[in-house]
Design an enzyme around this catalytic site. Structure first.
Site, PDB file in Angstrom:
ATOM      1  N   GLN A 253      31.057  49.941  -6.607  1.00 16.96           N
ATOM      2  CA  GLN A 253      30.397  48.729  -6.118  1.00 16.96           C
ATOM      3  C   GLN A 253      30.061  48.791  -4.624  1.00 16.96           C
ATOM      4  OE1 GLN A 253      31.838  44.791  -7.374  1.00 16.96           O
ATOM      5  NE2 GLN A 253      33.199  45.857  -8.796  1.00 16.96           N
TER       6      GLN A 253
ATOM      7  N   CYS B  86      42.989  46.124   7.687  1.00 20.67           N
ATOM      8  CA  CYS B  86      41.709  46.810   7.825  1.00 20.67           C
ATOM      9  C   CYS B  86      41.355  47.449   6.495  1.00 20.67           C
ATOM     10  CB  CYS B  86      41.782  47.879   8.917  1.00 20.67           C
ATOM     11  SG  CYS B  86      40.273  48.863   9.112  1.00 20.67           S
TER      12      CYS B  86
ATOM     13  N   HIS C  63      33.567  33.449  27.746  1.00 23.69           N
ATOM     14  CA  HIS C  63      33.270  32.707  26.517  1.00 23.69           C
ATOM     15  C   HIS C  63      33.442  31.189  26.619  1.00 23.69           C
ATOM     16  CE1 HIS C  63      35.108  36.674  24.913  1.00 23.69           C
ATOM     17  NE2 HIS C  63      33.830  36.864  25.248  1.00 23.69           N
TER      18      HIS C  63
ATOM     19  N   GLY D  10      38.341  52.080  -3.976  1.00 26.84           N
ATOM     20  CA  GLY D  10      39.763  52.100  -4.276  1.00 26.84           C
ATOM     21  C   GLY D  10      40.197  53.427  -4.869  1.00 26.84           C
TER      22      GLY D  10
ATOM     23  N   TYR E 183      35.973  29.720  27.371  1.00 25.40           N
ATOM     24  CA  TYR E 183      37.151  29.695  26.508  1.00 25.40           C
ATOM     25  C   TYR E 183      38.414  29.794  27.342  1.00 25.40           C
ATOM     26  CZ  TYR E 183      39.515  30.907  22.039  1.00 25.40           C
ATOM     27  OH  TYR E 183      40.284  30.918  20.903  1.00 25.40           O
TER      28      TYR E 183
ATOM     29  N   HIS F 268      41.403  36.793  31.950  1.00 26.69           N
ATOM     30  CA  HIS F 268      40.413  36.277  30.997  1.00 26.69           C
ATOM     31  C   HIS F 268      39.649  35.104  31.597  1.00 26.69           C
ATOM     32  CE1 HIS F 268      38.561  34.407  27.528  1.00 26.69           C
ATOM     33  NE2 HIS F 268      38.903  35.435  26.781  1.00 26.69           N
TER      34      HIS F 268
END
Length: 646
Positions: free
Chosen positions: A418, A360, A168, A391, A170, A165
């Site tokens: 909705q 998720c 970023h 739902g 970071y 890594h």
């Protein structure tokens, strides 16, 4: 002819069965001891079984005493290396390669909470608001050796290579490479060559320890997209040197972690393939494979990127959370069956922000793979699902997959509830993919869908239903304020559906939550004449409850649109063409208003549930019908009800 995406890809000595990688994502499942627990194993095994060519695990720290943002993968002992070998063997059964993302968390370590200042290239304030400590030059050799040893331990543990890594601005290597963080005045600072020195030395040490043929993929930002940061030209300059130091492939990301989190995890309003232009430019000069990450959540687009030669492979993140079989289904041409990622980040990022394990919206089985298994019930039951929002649709699908006899009642003439509203504001159209997917799934299953049909307690009893799922949703609510005419008051839902057109004027939006923000943006988008919008919010912040990756760009857009936003502001009274508000103790009157739009939340529609909750053997109330929340809870509760009823 098969897409090149599904053909072998060679990276160094590693040959993958296809060119699809799973991105490294920290989801909060990690063990305290740094090993791969059963939850993580089930999670990654599901993606290997689903056909992905190579899994890149989330961050593995080179220093067990320097954790990342929480529990962090690491090698603590010979026993832990052996446990990792058992895990890698489990993944290899499916012909999938697996590599860890090796990193020293550096400035992003939570060590500050242990009283140890996080180490960095220079002294600055990190992403958690803590002051970092500049590493002394004499400390660097030991850290370089940690990188080498950890990479060698990964090789011994059966990993097929590593990812390093350095993106970023970071974590440690990213902080050294970026001029935004690196303010050193020795040979590790100043010029780009100096800032890359530590990275070069780490690569050299890894190759010396592990052998030149041990694959190393480098994750880097093709551009930091900041006037102070590294540019694409900087990266093009470094590519040949990085190859000489042993990089076997480049994974191209972009942006910086602190300033542009919405670019690193691109969400609503961000283009797909956000890093493709930089990746393509780097591929034109690189001699090794180039792969790209960043909102690649549709199989046709992933195939296009590889087949067109823009990149050699794609790195898929959240789309593999939504559907672990994304790659396998795509290769078989079953694209309609892929549970779609709509880049909402509600579950994968939002839940972690609230210190909960990632989930998720469209796939509640994420991190619960073993628990949420659709096995057939030994005692199938006649089941009614009342309400066809997301739902209710998810419940009908889950119950049918468990073998129950399911009827879905929806009072409107179309499914979606909705969610159809949520698709309307600018930058939200991707969400429609959830509805399309669930409709197609229900078409494949023996679910009796009744549109324009209201279900009541008597009818359900007479029909002999044994199980009822009340997914009747919610309705807009109004604040208890003097002067509001409940018959004439206009709510945000009416505006979004254009039941009440608002094409200009002096508009007050009451409520600065998600719906209020999206309504403001919609108003500007729809305007056909002069428009001024004021939004008031009782809390101290606009967009409370939004995931930061969506909140940041939303706030920027609202500011650019000239929306007047007032926080700590309470509606006291409504008059004709006026409103009296109290903002931080000061009472004022807003005059000459043409419209007042209420975005003040919603209340559950649960009359049916209250009538039947004691009259059937099994009654479940899910989603907004229980209490208004997000789609995440509605779909999860749908799955939980189906599992409970097996």
């Amino acid at each position: 002819m098969s897409s090149k995406l599904f053909q072998e890809l060679k990276i160094g000595s590693m040959t993958m069965k296809n060119a699809a990688f799973m991105a490294p994502m920290s989801l909060g499942y990690e063990s305290q001891d740094g090993t791969v627990n059963e939850v993580l194993q089930e999670y990654w095994e599901a993606r290997a079984k689903g056909g992905v060519g190579c899994i890149i695990t989330d961050a593995l720290s080179v220093d067990p005493n320097v954790p990342y943002l929480g529990n962090t993968l690491c090698f603590r002992s010979e026993e832990s290396i052996e446990s990792y070998r058992t895990f890698t063997d489990r993944i290899h059964k499916y012909g999938t390669k697996i590599i860890p993302q090796i990193t020293h968390p550096g400035p992003e370590s939570i060590s500050a909470f242990m009283g140890i200042p996080p180490k960095a290239s220079s002294t600055y304030i990190n992403s958690m608001g803590q002051k970092t400590r500049e590493l002394k030059k004499e400390e660097l050799p030991a850290i370089i050796e940690q990188y080498a040893k950890t990479s060698y331990d990964a090789k011994r543990a059966g990993f097929d290579g590593i990812e390093l890594h350095c993106a970023h601005a970071y974590m440690l290597l990213g902080s050294f490479l970026s001029p935004m963080r690196n303010k050193r005045t020795d040979e590790y600072g100043g010029s780009l060559d100096n800032r890359a020195r530590l990275l070069f030395q780490v690569l050299d040490a890894i190759k010396e320890k592990c052998g030149r043929d041990f694959p190393v993929i480098l994750r880097m930002s093709g551009s930091e997209r900041n006037s102070q940061g590294n540019t694409l030209q900087d990266m093009l300059y470094l590519v040949p040197m990085l190859e000489k130091h042993g990089v076997d492939a480049f994974e191209i990301s972009g942006g910086t972690q602190y300033e542009q989190c919405n670019k690193i995890i691109p969400c609503h309003g961000e283009v797909r393939g956000v890093n493709v232009p930089e990746a393509e430019a780097i591929k034109n000069v690189a001699k090794v494979p180039v792969i790209v990450v960043g909102k690649i959540n549709e199989p046709s687009y992933a195939e296009y990127l590889v087949d067109s030669g823009k990149v050699d492979g794609v790195v898929i993140g959240r789309a593999l959370l939504a559907d672990p079989e994304f790659v396998g289904k795509a290769e078989r041409g079953e694209t309609d069956a892929i549970a779609p990622c709509t880049a909402c980040v509600i579950g994968c990022v939002g839940e972690q922000s609230n210190r909960r394990h990632a989930s998720c919206v469209i796939n509640p089985a994420l991190g619960r793979e073993k628990e949420f298994c659709f096995t057939k019930s030994d005692t199938p039951k006649k089941t009614a699902v009342v309400g066809g929002g997301i739902g209710g649709m998810a419940a009908a699908r889950a119950f049918a997959m468990c073998g129950h006899d399911v009827t879905l009642f929806e009072k409107e003439e179309q499914l979606g509830g909705q969610m159809r509203l949520a698709c309307i504001p600018p930058h939200k159209q991707e969400i429609s993919r959830w509805i399309i997917y669930l409709e197609k799934e229900l078409e494949k299953l023996p679910v009796d869908i009744r549109l324009g049909a209201k279900a009541d307690a008597e009818m359900l009893k007479v029909a002999g239903y044994e199980v009822i799922v009340a997914a009747t949703g919610a309705e807009p609510s109004l604040p208890p304020v003097k002067g509001i005419d409940k018959e004439k008051a206009v709510n945000a839902w009416q505006v979004l559906t254009e039941e009440v057109p608002v094409l200009g004027g002096n508009v007050l939006v009451v409520g600065g939550g998600i719906v209020g923000c999206e309504t403001c943006e919609f108003l500007v988008h729809q305007a056909r004449g002069p428009l001024h919008v004021t939004m008031i919010e009782m809390a101290d912040a606009i967009g409370a409850g939004m995931v930061v990756n969506n909140q940041v760009p939303m706030m920027k857009r609202l500011a650019q649109m000239g929306i007047e936003m007032k926080t700590g502001c309470r509606l006291l009274e409504v008059k004709e063409n006026a409103a009296i508000v109290e903002c931080r103790g000061q009472v004022t009157e807003l005059n000459s208003l043409t419209h007042i739009i209420y975005a003040c939340g919603s209340r559950p529609v649960n009359k049916l549930y209250e009538e039947i909750k004691d009259k059937f053997s099994k009654v479940y109330c899910i989603g907004d019908a229980a209490t208004p929340r997000q789609a995440l809870e509605a779909v999860r509760e749908a799955y939980e009800a189906a599992m409970d009823c097996r």
